[in-house]
Design a protein around this motif. Structure first.
Motif, PDB file in Angstrom:
ATOM      1  N   ASP A 159       0.799  -1.228   0.000  1.00  0.00           N
ATOM      2  CA  ASP A 159       0.000   0.000   0.000  1.00  0.00           C
ATOM      3  C   ASP A 159       0.832   1.279   0.000  1.00  0.00           C
ATOM      4  N   ILE A 160       2.112   1.190   0.338  1.00  0.00           N
ATOM      5  CA  ILE A 160       2.929   2.406   0.332  1.00  0.00           C
ATOM      6  C   ILE A 160       3.765   2.530  -0.939  1.00  0.00           C
ATOM      7  N   GLN A 161       3.628   1.581  -1.871  1.00  0.00           N
ATOM      8  CA  GLN A 161       4.371   1.683  -3.117  1.00  0.00           C
ATOM      9  C   GLN A 161       3.718   2.710  -4.040  1.00  0.00           C
ATOM     10  N   ARG A 162       4.513   3.273  -4.918  1.00  0.00           N
ATOM     11  CA  ARG A 162       4.020   4.320  -5.821  1.00  0.00           C
ATOM     12  C   ARG A 162       3.416   3.678  -7.076  1.00  0.00           C
ATOM     13  N   TRP A 163       2.302   2.995  -6.831  1.00  0.00           N
ATOM     14  CA  TRP A 163       1.595   2.327  -7.917  1.00  0.00           C
ATOM     15  C   TRP A 163       0.125   2.739  -7.884  1.00  0.00           C
ATOM     16  N   PRO A 164      -0.189   4.011  -8.002  1.00  0.00           N
ATOM     17  CA  PRO A 164      -1.585   4.439  -7.848  1.00  0.00           C
ATOM     18  C   PRO A 164      -2.513   3.828  -8.892  1.00  0.00           C
ATOM     19  N   ALA A 165      -2.065   3.748 -10.145  1.00  0.00           N
ATOM     20  CA  ALA A 165      -2.928   3.197 -11.192  1.00  0.00           C
ATOM     21  C   ALA A 165      -3.147   1.702 -10.983  1.00  0.00           C
ATOM     22  N   LEU A 166      -2.096   1.015 -10.565  1.00  0.00           N
ATOM     23  CA  LEU A 166      -2.207  -0.425 -10.304  1.00  0.00           C
ATOM     24  C   LEU A 166      -3.166  -0.690  -9.154  1.00  0.00           C
ATOM     25  N   ARG A 167      -3.069   0.095  -8.084  1.00  0.00           N
ATOM     26  CA  ARG A 167      -3.962  -0.103  -6.942  1.00  0.00           C
ATOM     27  C   ARG A 167      -5.411   0.193  -7.319  1.00  0.00           C
ATOM     28  N   THR A 168      -5.634   1.227  -8.130  1.00  0.00           N
ATOM     29  CA  THR A 168      -6.994   1.548  -8.576  1.00  0.00           C
ATOM     30  C   THR A 168      -7.570   0.416  -9.399  1.00  0.00           C
ATOM     31  N   TRP A 169      -6.758  -0.131 -10.307  1.00  0.00           N
ATOM     32  CA  TRP A 169      -7.174  -1.267 -11.140  1.00  0.00           C
ATOM     33  C   TRP A 169      -7.525  -2.485 -10.279  1.00  0.00           C
ATOM     34  N   LEU A 170      -6.666  -2.780  -9.318  1.00  0.00           N
ATOM     35  CA  LEU A 170      -6.899  -3.944  -8.462  1.00  0.00           C
ATOM     36  C   LEU A 170      -8.144  -3.744  -7.605  1.00  0.00           C
ATOM     37  N   LEU A 171      -8.314  -2.547  -7.069  1.00  0.00           N
ATOM     38  CA  LEU A 171      -9.478  -2.247  -6.236  1.00  0.00           C
ATOM     39  C   LEU A 171     -10.765  -2.347  -7.051  1.00  0.00           C
ATOM     40  N   ARG A 172     -10.746  -1.859  -8.274  1.00  0.00           N
ATOM     41  CA  ARG A 172     -11.923  -1.935  -9.138  1.00  0.00           C
ATOM     42  C   ARG A 172     -12.348  -3.396  -9.332  1.00  0.00           C
ATOM     43  N   TRP A 173     -11.357  -4.268  -9.498  1.00  0.00           N
ATOM     44  CA  TRP A 173     -11.664  -5.693  -9.687  1.00  0.00           C
ATOM     45  C   TRP A 173     -12.190  -6.324  -8.399  1.00  0.00           C
ATOM     46  N   THR A 174     -11.539  -6.053  -7.271  1.00  0.00           N
ATOM     47  CA  THR A 174     -11.952  -6.696  -6.023  1.00  0.00           C
ATOM     48  C   THR A 174     -13.291  -6.177  -5.510  1.00  0.00           C
ATOM     49  N   GLN A 175     -13.755  -5.051  -6.025  1.00  0.00           N
ATOM     50  CA  GLN A 175     -15.056  -4.527  -5.624  1.00  0.00           C
ATOM     51  C   GLN A 175     -16.148  -4.825  -6.668  1.00  0.00           C
ATOM     52  N   SER A 176     -15.822  -5.641  -7.648  1.00  0.00           N
ATOM     53  CA  SER A 176     -16.768  -5.929  -8.726  1.00  0.00           C
ATOM     54  C   SER A 176     -17.695  -7.090  -8.368  1.00  0.00           C
ATOM     55  N   THR A 177     -18.806  -7.169  -9.061  1.00  0.00           N
ATOM     56  CA  THR A 177     -19.716  -8.305  -8.876  1.00  0.00           C
ATOM     57  C   THR A 177     -19.065  -9.591  -9.375  1.00  0.00           C
ATOM     58  N   LEU A 178     -18.214  -9.479 -10.383  1.00  0.00           N
ATOM     59  CA  LEU A 178     -17.495 -10.658 -10.873  1.00  0.00           C
ATOM     60  C   LEU A 178     -16.651 -11.251  -9.753  1.00  0.00           C
ATOM     61  N   PHE A 179     -15.897 -10.419  -9.054  1.00  0.00           N
ATOM     62  CA  PHE A 179     -15.046 -10.899  -7.960  1.00  0.00           C
ATOM     63  C   PHE A 179     -15.890 -11.554  -6.878  1.00  0.00           C
ATOM     64  N   ASP A 180     -16.999 -10.923  -6.511  1.00  0.00           N
ATOM     65  CA  ASP A 180     -17.881 -11.507  -5.494  1.00  0.00           C
ATOM     66  C   ASP A 180     -18.340 -12.894  -5.914  1.00  0.00           C
ATOM     67  N   GLY A 181     -18.656 -13.039  -7.199  1.00  0.00           N
ATOM     68  CA  GLY A 181     -19.157 -14.318  -7.686  1.00  0.00           C
ATOM     69  C   GLY A 181     -18.130 -15.425  -7.669  1.00  0.00           C
ATOM     70  N   ILE A 182     -16.881 -15.094  -7.984  1.00  0.00           N
ATOM     71  CA  ILE A 182     -15.862 -16.151  -8.038  1.00  0.00           C
ATOM     72  C   ILE A 182     -15.276 -16.455  -6.667  1.00  0.00           C
ATOM     73  N   MET A 183     -15.490 -15.576  -5.701  1.00  0.00           N
ATOM     74  CA  MET A 183     -14.929 -15.787  -4.375  1.00  0.00           C
ATOM     75  C   MET A 183     -15.884 -16.497  -3.416  1.00  0.00           C
ATOM     76  N   LYS A 184     -17.069 -16.807  -3.881  1.00  0.00           N
ATOM     77  CA  LYS A 184     -18.026 -17.506  -3.022  1.00  0.00           C
ATOM     78  C   LYS A 184     -17.439 -18.833  -2.543  1.00  0.00           C
ATOM     79  N   LYS A 185     -17.635 -19.133  -1.273  1.00  0.00           N
ATOM     80  CA  LYS A 185     -17.093 -20.369  -0.695  1.00  0.00           C
ATOM     81  C   LYS A 185     -18.070 -21.520  -0.882  1.00  0.00           C
TER      82      LYS A 185
END
Length: 200
Positions: A159-185
């Motif tokens: 979280d302290i690395q200078r990767w703002p675009a990468l973090r935004t991209w990753l956050l967008r994916w982890t907050q998506s409905t697709l991610f919720d669907g594939i992470m179901k236990k």
């Protein structure tokens, strides 16, 4: 996560058998002696054992969101990104995350090598929203799970690395409905149980 993502994106439905790798069922070993996941068994008995091959199998049947590139140039760019991820990045990720499995290698050295590639991804994502353009594609779905693994190995450091675009991209994916669907236990599969459909 890769295989499930593509199955969701394709609109296909399959029977899902959740496996605990420390207690592998005989049915898994019968289908695929390599005994790792994912494994897809088609109705005719054809076995597909690699996550990328399962992604392509699903998306070539139905690709409503155009996850597969339409031009030769974009196919080449996608394949190059995925190959870099699977070969170089994952090599260092594994040794950063599990140094004890590799003779107690220096995990910080491997973190540094992996981070160089993430710097490159951040530069790509500074110019566009996703890895191959302005929409989520197979490249994003194939690479995001490994970037997430890297991030969660030491989230404070990530979280302290200078990767703002990468973090935004990753956050967008982890907050998506697709991610919720594939992470179901799902509970581990047992012989004779009622089939579990995915997505379901």
């Amino acid at each position: 996560m890769r295989a499930r993502s593509a199955i969701v994106a394709s609109g296909l439905v399959c029977e899902l058998r959740e496996v605990v790798l420390r207690d592998k069922p005989a049915a898994l070993l019968d289908a695929s002696p390599k005994a790792t996941v994912p494994v897809l068994v088609e109705p005719d008995g054809t076995v597909i054992e690699q996550s990328l091959d399962i992604m392509l199998w699903a998306l070539r049947q139905n690709d409503p969101d155009a996850w597969l590139p339409s031009s030769v140039g974009k196919v080449s760019a996608m394949n190059r990104l995925i190959t870099d991820c699977d070969e170089s990045f994952k090599f260092h990720l594994d040794r950063y995350k599990y140094p004890q499995r590799y003779g107690n290698v220096d995990r910080q050295v491997h973190r540094g090598h992996a981070a160089l590639w993430l710097h490159e991804l951040d530069a790509v994502l500074t110019r566009r929203s996703f890895l191959c353009g302005e929409k989520f594609t197979m490249a994003d779905a194939a690479i995001a799970p490994f970037v997430r693994q890297f991030a969660h190995t030491d989230l404070d450091w990530f979280d302290i690395q200078r990767w703002p675009a990468l973090r935004t991209w990753l956050l967008r994916w982890t907050q998506s409905t697709l991610f919720d669907g594939i992470m179901k236990k799902y509970p581990p599969w047992m012989e004779g149980q009622t089939p579990v459909l995915f997505p379901g």
